[in-house]
Design a protein around this motif. Structure first.
Motif, PDB file in Angstrom:
ATOM      1  N   LEU A 127       0.799  -1.324   0.007  1.00  0.00           N
ATOM      2  CA  LEU A 127      -0.123   0.067   0.103  1.00  0.00           C
ATOM      3  C   LEU A 127       0.886   1.447   0.095  1.00  0.00           C
ATOM      4  CD1 LEU A 127      -2.466  -1.248   2.465  1.00  0.00           C
ATOM      5  CD2 LEU A 127      -2.773  -1.485   0.115  1.00  0.00           C
ATOM      6  N   GLU A 128       0.691   2.114  -1.089  1.00  0.00           N
ATOM      7  CA  GLU A 128       1.548   3.254  -1.208  1.00  0.00           C
ATOM      8  C   GLU A 128       0.611   4.476  -0.659  1.00  0.00           C
ATOM      9  OE1 GLU A 128       2.937   3.768  -4.972  1.00  0.00           O
ATOM     10  OE2 GLU A 128       3.095   1.580  -5.349  1.00  0.00           O
ATOM     11  N   GLN A 129       0.773   4.916   0.756  1.00  0.00           N
ATOM     12  CA  GLN A 129       0.185   6.061   1.293  1.00  0.00           C
ATOM     13  C   GLN A 129       0.573   7.359   1.003  1.00  0.00           C
ATOM     14  OE1 GLN A 129      -2.910   5.906   3.578  1.00  0.00           O
ATOM     15  NE2 GLN A 129      -2.748   7.883   2.456  1.00  0.00           N
ATOM     16  N   GLU A 130       0.023   8.100   0.279  1.00  0.00           N
ATOM     17  CA  GLU A 130       0.187   9.590  -0.200  1.00  0.00           C
ATOM     18  C   GLU A 130      -0.481  10.393   0.789  1.00  0.00           C
ATOM     19  OE1 GLU A 130       1.236   9.357  -4.729  1.00  0.00           O
ATOM     20  OE2 GLU A 130      -0.605  10.053  -4.125  1.00  0.00           O
ATOM     21  N   TYR A 131       0.415  11.444   1.142  1.00  0.00           N
ATOM     22  CA  TYR A 131      -0.464  12.305   2.302  1.00  0.00           C
ATOM     23  C   TYR A 131       0.309  13.778   2.229  1.00  0.00           C
ATOM     24  CZ  TYR A 131       3.767  11.514   4.971  1.00  0.00           C
ATOM     25  OH  TYR A 131       5.048  11.245   5.505  1.00  0.00           O
ATOM     26  N   THR A 132      -0.283  14.777   2.542  1.00  0.00           N
ATOM     27  CA  THR A 132       0.051  16.111   2.590  1.00  0.00           C
ATOM     28  C   THR A 132       0.093  16.673   3.890  1.00  0.00           C
ATOM     29  OG1 THR A 132      -1.044  16.307   0.413  1.00  0.00           O
ATOM     30  CG2 THR A 132      -0.242  18.517   1.554  1.00  0.00           C
ATOM     31  N   LEU A 133       1.391  17.386   4.398  1.00  0.00           N
ATOM     32  CA  LEU A 133       1.571  18.078   5.472  1.00  0.00           C
ATOM     33  C   LEU A 133       1.203  19.518   5.236  1.00  0.00           C
ATOM     34  CD1 LEU A 133       5.041  16.401   6.229  1.00  0.00           C
ATOM     35  CD2 LEU A 133       2.675  15.988   7.242  1.00  0.00           C
ATOM     36  N   LEU A 134       0.229  20.034   6.213  1.00  0.00           N
ATOM     37  CA  LEU A 134      -0.322  21.361   6.127  1.00  0.00           C
ATOM     38  C   LEU A 134       0.224  22.077   7.309  1.00  0.00           C
ATOM     39  CD1 LEU A 134      -4.124  20.367   5.336  1.00  0.00           C
ATOM     40  CD2 LEU A 134      -2.075  20.840   3.771  1.00  0.00           C
ATOM     41  N   GLN A 135       0.382  23.457   6.838  1.00  0.00           N
ATOM     42  CA  GLN A 135       0.583  24.531   8.287  1.00  0.00           C
ATOM     43  C   GLN A 135      -0.506  24.647   8.906  1.00  0.00           C
ATOM     44  OE1 GLN A 135       2.438  28.205   6.384  1.00  0.00           O
ATOM     45  NE2 GLN A 135       2.452  26.978   4.549  1.00  0.00           N
ATOM     46  N   LYS A 136      -0.235  24.489  10.459  1.00  0.00           N
ATOM     47  CA  LYS A 136      -1.328  24.382  11.159  1.00  0.00           C
ATOM     48  C   LYS A 136      -2.420  25.434  11.257  1.00  0.00           C
ATOM     49  CE  LYS A 136      -0.988  24.745  15.790  1.00  0.00           C
ATOM     50  NZ  LYS A 136      -0.558  24.525  17.069  1.00  0.00           N
ATOM     51  N   ASP A 137      -2.081  26.697  11.138  1.00  0.00           N
ATOM     52  CA  ASP A 137      -3.252  27.728  11.431  1.00  0.00           C
ATOM     53  C   ASP A 137      -3.550  27.922  10.036  1.00  0.00           C
ATOM     54  OD1 ASP A 137      -2.437  27.876  14.075  1.00  0.00           O
ATOM     55  OD2 ASP A 137      -0.909  28.976  14.049  1.00  0.00           O
ATOM     56  N   VAL A 138      -3.102  27.825   8.907  1.00  0.00           N
ATOM     57  CA  VAL A 138      -3.703  28.307   7.845  1.00  0.00           C
ATOM     58  C   VAL A 138      -4.153  27.309   7.045  1.00  0.00           C
ATOM     59  CG1 VAL A 138      -2.474  30.589   7.702  1.00  0.00           C
ATOM     60  CG2 VAL A 138      -1.294  28.617   6.791  1.00  0.00           C
ATOM     61  N   LYS A 139      -3.924  25.862   7.342  1.00  0.00           N
ATOM     62  CA  LYS A 139      -4.248  24.646   6.505  1.00  0.00           C
ATOM     63  C   LYS A 139      -3.851  24.769   4.886  1.00  0.00           C
ATOM     64  CE  LYS A 139      -6.228  22.890   9.955  1.00  0.00           C
ATOM     65  NZ  LYS A 139      -7.761  22.601  10.115  1.00  0.00           N
ATOM     66  N   GLY A 187       9.360   1.769   2.813  1.00  0.00           N
ATOM     67  CA  GLY A 187       9.878   2.694   2.264  1.00  0.00           C
ATOM     68  C   GLY A 187       9.243   4.050   2.158  1.00  0.00           C
ATOM     69  N   ILE A 188      10.040   5.276   1.964  1.00  0.00           N
ATOM     70  CA  ILE A 188       9.321   6.730   2.053  1.00  0.00           C
ATOM     71  C   ILE A 188       9.838   7.483   0.700  1.00  0.00           C
ATOM     72  CG2 ILE A 188       9.320   6.689   4.325  1.00  0.00           C
ATOM     73  CD1 ILE A 188      11.635   8.441   4.467  1.00  0.00           C
ATOM     74  N   ASN A 189       9.185   8.508   0.301  1.00  0.00           N
ATOM     75  CA  ASN A 189       9.772   9.371  -0.722  1.00  0.00           C
ATOM     76  C   ASN A 189       8.986  10.760  -0.485  1.00  0.00           C
ATOM     77  OD1 ASN A 189       7.905   7.051  -2.475  1.00  0.00           O
ATOM     78  ND2 ASN A 189       7.521   9.199  -3.095  1.00  0.00           N
ATOM     79  N   GLY A 190       9.531  11.727  -1.202  1.00  0.00           N
ATOM     80  CA  GLY A 190       8.862  12.649  -1.493  1.00  0.00           C
ATOM     81  C   GLY A 190       8.029  12.781  -2.742  1.00  0.00           C
ATOM     82  N   MET A 193       3.970  16.918  -5.666  1.00  0.00           N
ATOM     83  CA  MET A 193       3.531  18.221  -5.133  1.00  0.00           C
ATOM     84  C   MET A 193       4.421  18.278  -4.072  1.00  0.00           C
ATOM     85  SD  MET A 193      -0.221  19.633  -4.056  1.00  0.00           S
ATOM     86  CE  MET A 193      -0.053  19.356  -2.309  1.00  0.00           C
ATOM     87  N   PRO A 194       4.780  19.616  -3.879  1.00  0.00           N
ATOM     88  CA  PRO A 194       5.779  19.841  -2.776  1.00  0.00           C
ATOM     89  C   PRO A 194       4.932  19.911  -1.427  1.00  0.00           C
ATOM     90  CG  PRO A 194       5.331  21.867  -4.076  1.00  0.00           C
ATOM     91  CD  PRO A 194       4.897  20.810  -4.885  1.00  0.00           C
ATOM     92  N   GLY A 195       5.154  19.439  -0.317  1.00  0.00           N
ATOM     93  CA  GLY A 195       4.628  19.452   0.536  1.00  0.00           C
ATOM     94  C   GLY A 195       4.003  17.957   0.987  1.00  0.00           C
ATOM     95  N   GLN A 196       4.031  17.285  -0.187  1.00  0.00           N
ATOM     96  CA  GLN A 196       3.414  15.895  -0.006  1.00  0.00           C
ATOM     97  C   GLN A 196       4.428  14.829  -0.209  1.00  0.00           C
ATOM     98  OE1 GLN A 196       1.074  14.338  -3.734  1.00  0.00           O
ATOM     99  NE2 GLN A 196      -0.390  15.431  -2.454  1.00  0.00           N
ATOM    100  N   TRP A 197       4.142  13.811   0.656  1.00  0.00           N
ATOM    101  CA  TRP A 197       5.257  12.426   0.746  1.00  0.00           C
ATOM    102  C   TRP A 197       3.992  11.224   0.606  1.00  0.00           C
ATOM    103  CZ3 TRP A 197      10.122  13.424   1.906  1.00  0.00           C
ATOM    104  CH2 TRP A 197      10.654  14.897   2.238  1.00  0.00           C
ATOM    105  N   GLU A 198       5.040  10.184   0.718  1.00  0.00           N
ATOM    106  CA  GLU A 198       4.390   8.997   0.643  1.00  0.00           C
ATOM    107  C   GLU A 198       5.328   7.858   1.611  1.00  0.00           C
ATOM    108  OE1 GLU A 198       3.625   7.116  -3.320  1.00  0.00           O
ATOM    109  OE2 GLU A 198       5.200   5.537  -2.664  1.00  0.00           O
ATOM    110  N   PHE A 199       4.580   7.005   2.033  1.00  0.00           N
ATOM    111  CA  PHE A 199       5.315   5.835   2.587  1.00  0.00           C
ATOM    112  C   PHE A 199       4.460   4.654   1.960  1.00  0.00           C
ATOM    113  CE2 PHE A 199       1.707   6.980   5.816  1.00  0.00           C
ATOM    114  CZ  PHE A 199       1.245   5.527   5.963  1.00  0.00           C
TER     115      PHE A 199
END
Length: 355
Positions: A127-139, A187-190, A193-199
């Protein structure tokens, strides 16, 4: 002078008691909940743990006049936060009469994976889980100028550098925490889209793929909580010329992995095509915003497959074609999909369903 971290780092190894963090999926089907309890001693199996309950009216899973929902422990993992002999406990959810509540997708998946035909075929998942990290106060994605945009996609995928990779400390912390927890993270990789990662989780067999991915998601939620950033599993967090986020599901059976397995793979893909609409309806909320036929996706209304084609619904690798056996990748699931639903549905369609 005593500080808070001194207490957080207290060594409890001399105590016979352990802390078990019970984890379950809330009413939205994607929100994770947890609470802890003290257990009299270390355990080696979820069957040694007691059932528990919680207020389902506060999680959107029960009415206020009859709010008790039962937690049944199903899988345990070493706890990377408390460490020692403490554990994380993946649970599923039941009404007091013993029937699974509607948001419990694990129970139905377990029935499929306990079918003797499925057991004999040993379904493997990656399973290749992509996700995005957001700045807390501005999403807004981590590293992006508030209200603005970084440079166009191109340098960010597997990128290195302060202007290309944002959030690597969170990603590496998560990687190591999952390894500590015994999750089969591979594994992991960037991402594009910038700010987006995968494990990636797997290869894992049957129901364990879902247990491991949910536990890995929980650990990531806890790490982002500590880091003060927000985890998003939205399949298209930013509209426009930006890649969405999926959870590509790699799959094989024992027959597919043997000599002559390519023919079995092609038959399985044909069956998946016949049930395309049914699968799409269960592959995650908001997936229509991601599956547009652009940004390495197939159109949501079209089923197609191809060798090494990342714009297809199903991708078969070059090595699988060359060797005549192996696995394939279902590229349709969204980042917010429920792995219990997706893994069991693929198994059911390819092994148990007759057109």
């Amino acid at each position: 002078m005593l500080i808070l971290t001194d207490l957080l780092n207290l060594n409890l190894s001399d105590s016979e008691k352990i802390i078990a963090e019970y984890i379950w999926i809330g009413g939205s089907g994607i929100d994770l909940r947890s609470k802890a309890r003290t257990i009299s001693g270390p355990v080696s199996s979820p069957r040694e743990l007691p059932k528990w309950n919680y207020d389902g009216s506060s999680t959107g899973q029960a009415a206020g006049h009859d709010s008790e929902v039962i937690l049944r422990p199903q899988a345990i993992f070493p706890d990377p936060f408390r460490r020692g002999k403490n554990i994380l406990v993946i649970c599923d959810t039941y009404a007091p009469n013993g029937t699974p509540i509607s948001s419990n997708k694990r129970a139905a998946a377990e029935k499929i994976f306990s079918n003797q035909l499925v057991i004999e075929e040993e379904p493997w998942y990656g399973l290749e889980q992509e996700y995005t990290l957001l700045q807390k106060d501005v999403k807004w994605p981590l590293g992006w100028p508030v209200g603005g945009f970084p440079g166009p996609q191109g340098p960010y995928y597997c990128g290195v550098g302060a202007d290309k990779a944002w959030g690597r400390d969170v990603v590496d912390a998560h990687y190591k925490a999952c390894l500590y927890a015994g999750i089969n993270i591979s594994g992991i990789n960037g991402e594009v889209m910038p700010g987006q990662w995968e494990f990636q989780v797997g290869p894992s067999v049957g129901i364990s793929a879902g247990d491991e991915l949910w536990c890995a998601r929980y650990i990531l939620e806890r790490i982002t909580e500590i880091a003060g950033v927000v985890l998003s599993l939205d399949p298209k967090p930013i509209q426009g010329d930006w890649n969405g986020a999926g959870c590509h599901t790699n799959y094989s059976t024992k027959s597919m992995r043997k000599e002559g397995g390519y023919e079995i793979i092609k038959k399985a893909i044909e069956k998946l095509g016949l049930r395309h609409a049914e699968h799409i309806s269960a592959y995650g909320e908001g997936n229509e915003r991601r599956l547009t036929g652009h940004h390495e996706t197939a159109d949501i209304n079209t089923f197609c497959w191809g060798v090494a084609n990342r714009g297809a619904s199903i991708r078969v690798g070059r090595d699988t074609e060359k060797e005549g056996c192996g696995y394939f990748e279902d590229r349709r699931p969204a980042s917010n999909m429920d792995p219990y639903i997706v893994t069991s549905m693929i198994a059911e369609t390819t092994m148990l369903w007759t057109p």
